[in-house]
Design a protein around this motif. Sequence first.
Motif, mmCIF file in Angstrom:
data_model
loop_
_atom_site.group_PDB
_atom_site.id
_atom_site.type_symbol
_atom_site.label_atom_id
_atom_site.label_comp_id
_atom_site.label_asym_id
_atom_site.label_seq_id
_atom_site.Cartn_x
_atom_site.Cartn_y
_atom_site.Cartn_z
ATOM 1 N N SER A 1 -2.058 1.405 0.043
ATOM 2 C CA SER A 1 -2.669 1.399 -1.207
ATOM 3 C C SER A 1 -3.060 -0.298 -1.469
ATOM 4 O O SER A 1 -2.094 -1.067 -1.152
ATOM 5 N N SER A 2 -4.002 -0.541 -2.226
ATOM 6 C CA SER A 2 -4.266 -1.901 -2.959
ATOM 7 C C SER A 2 -3.398 -2.403 -3.911
ATOM 8 O O SER A 2 -3.210 -3.220 -4.515
ATOM 9 N N HIS A 3 -2.545 -1.285 -4.633
ATOM 10 C CA HIS A 3 -1.688 -1.268 -5.815
ATOM 11 C C HIS A 3 -0.509 -2.234 -5.673
ATOM 12 O O HIS A 3 -0.003 -1.986 -4.671
ATOM 13 N N ASN B 1 4.177 3.560 0.373
ATOM 14 C CA ASN B 1 2.799 2.974 0.057
ATOM 15 C C ASN B 1 1.805 3.033 1.181
ATOM 16 O O ASN B 1 2.090 2.118 2.264
ATOM 17 N N ASP B 2 0.918 3.717 1.519
ATOM 18 C CA ASP B 2 0.177 4.103 2.653
ATOM 19 C C ASP B 2 -1.136 3.217 2.485
ATOM 20 O O ASP B 2 -2.270 3.693 2.456
ATOM 21 N N HIS C 1 -1.204 6.621 -2.277
ATOM 22 C CA HIS C 1 -2.398 6.011 -2.000
ATOM 23 C C HIS C 1 -3.376 5.935 -3.058
ATOM 24 O O HIS C 1 -4.368 5.639 -2.780
ATOM 25 N N GLY C 2 -3.018 6.549 -4.165
ATOM 26 C CA GLY C 2 -3.955 6.839 -5.358
ATOM 27 C C GLY C 2 -3.699 6.271 -6.696
ATOM 28 O O GLY C 2 -3.554 5.128 -6.726
ATOM 29 N N ASP C 3 -3.635 7.321 -7.458
ATOM 30 C CA ASP C 3 -3.583 6.954 -8.794
ATOM 31 C C ASP C 3 -2.342 6.291 -9.543
ATOM 32 O O ASP C 3 -1.319 7.046 -9.217
ATOM 33 N N ARG D 1 -3.725 2.423 6.632
ATOM 34 C CA ARG D 1 -3.763 3.771 6.237
ATOM 35 C C ARG D 1 -3.446 4.957 7.435
ATOM 36 O O ARG D 1 -3.975 4.908 8.228
ATOM 37 N N ASP E 1 6.091 0.185 2.970
ATOM 38 C CA ASP E 1 4.707 -0.358 2.992
ATOM 39 C C ASP E 1 4.210 -0.020 4.471
ATOM 40 O O ASP E 1 4.703 -0.459 5.458
#
Length: 79
Positions: free
Chosen positions: A42-44, A39-40, A12-14, A63, A59
């Motif tokens: 995440s907008s990526h 993928n929790d 969910h992050g970097d 969250r 996906d």
Amino acid sequence: MNKRYSVIIPFHGDIEILERVLLSLDKTNYLQKEIILVNDASSHKLTALVKKFQCRLIDIPKRQGPSFARNLGGNSANF
């Protein structure tokens, strides 16, 4: 002996850290491995990484947190 393993990565992050993790896993010598990227919410956009490192993507639209993501990935693991 053939070693097989599954790696579940809740995300969910970097995106840069994720890519470093995937690069490290790609260098391992195990013949049979599966990488499950969860993928929790995440907008990526992870499609390019999934193709590059041949991982499976799950996906989660809303969250749920890392524990839920790990459990979901573990329940879908083949090894």
